[in-house]
Design an enzyme around this catalytic site. Sequence first.
Site, PDB file in Angstrom:
ATOM      1  CG  ASP A 175      -9.239   2.811  -6.200  1.00 16.95           C
ATOM      2  OD1 ASP A 175      -8.821   1.491  -6.536  1.00 16.95           O
ATOM      3  OD2 ASP A 175     -10.319   2.898  -5.273  1.00 16.95           O
ATOM      4  CB  SER A 211      -8.238  -0.838  -3.503  1.00 17.77           C
ATOM      5  OG  SER A 211      -9.023  -0.554  -4.585  1.00 17.77           O
ATOM      6  CD  GLN A 258      -6.017  -0.458  -7.154  1.00 16.00           C
ATOM      7  OE1 GLN A 258      -6.825  -0.626  -7.704  1.00 16.00           O
ATOM      8  NE2 GLN A 258      -6.417   0.578  -5.987  1.00 16.00           N
TER       9      GLN A 258
END
Length: 287
Positions: free
Chosen positions: A203, A227, A277
């Site tokens: 991430d 996110s 993502q």
Amino acid sequence: MGSPVDHLVDLLDLEQIELNIFRGRSPEESLQRTFGGQVAGQALVAAGRTVDDARPVHSLHAYFLRPGVPGVPIVYQVDSLRDGRSFSTRRVLAIQQGRSIFALTADFHRPEPAAFEHQVPMPDVPDPEDLPSALEEVGARIGERPPFISHRQPFDIRYVERLRWTKEELVGVEPRSGVWLRTNGKLPDDPLIQVCALTYASDMTLLDSVRLPVEPLWGPRHFDMASLDHAMWFHRPFRADEWLLYQQESTVAVGARGLARGEIFDRQGQLVVSVVQEGLFRRVSDA
């Protein structure tokens, strides 16, 4: 005092407080919200601790529901959805201050012989030994560590292309970025810890590819990023404390959302993990 890697391992060492219920630390830091990779890594630890070791995780799909609060513990509730002959499925809900902040579904698969195999080739990039660390590049340029660097300290991250610092340098730049990464020290041999450490790291830089054409990756940020969801597929065993190439690109940015995907290769050129993502991007004045 332990090293940043020791702190990462400690962060992933959840306390079991009841059957299928775990509690994780959320360290105090200057960020406004808890780092998403931390929550994803801890949630996967919670799921993995309820599955037989003979079934490693092969995929996860997660949603970031609310921003977490740094310094406040997070409780992870695991629901066992399935234990079949080859697959086990777990659903994890992360709760902080009585509110759900993160939801994850993870699938675990007993290894089977391959009927056939293929993969995309690993890109031809400089070796990590020939590249400076991100901290060295940033330190040489601005002489200090940005406040959002704290969660990166357990990892040695090296950009395969030089960092760009001005709008002029970004002209014509495509939404692609690549980094070599590994932990700044040895991890336990536990395969679940190796996987969860990489989940934590996955991430860190993926959404960089979305904003790369519009602003430098380091320095003042003109966009508030968050996110929205995160998905990973684990194809082969790997070690997060050995060099891995994380090749990332954004396929679309529209409607304040940007989509990015990444492919992670080991030093032998094997594709070990795939990542996708979506992130929310708002100008700071509009956030």
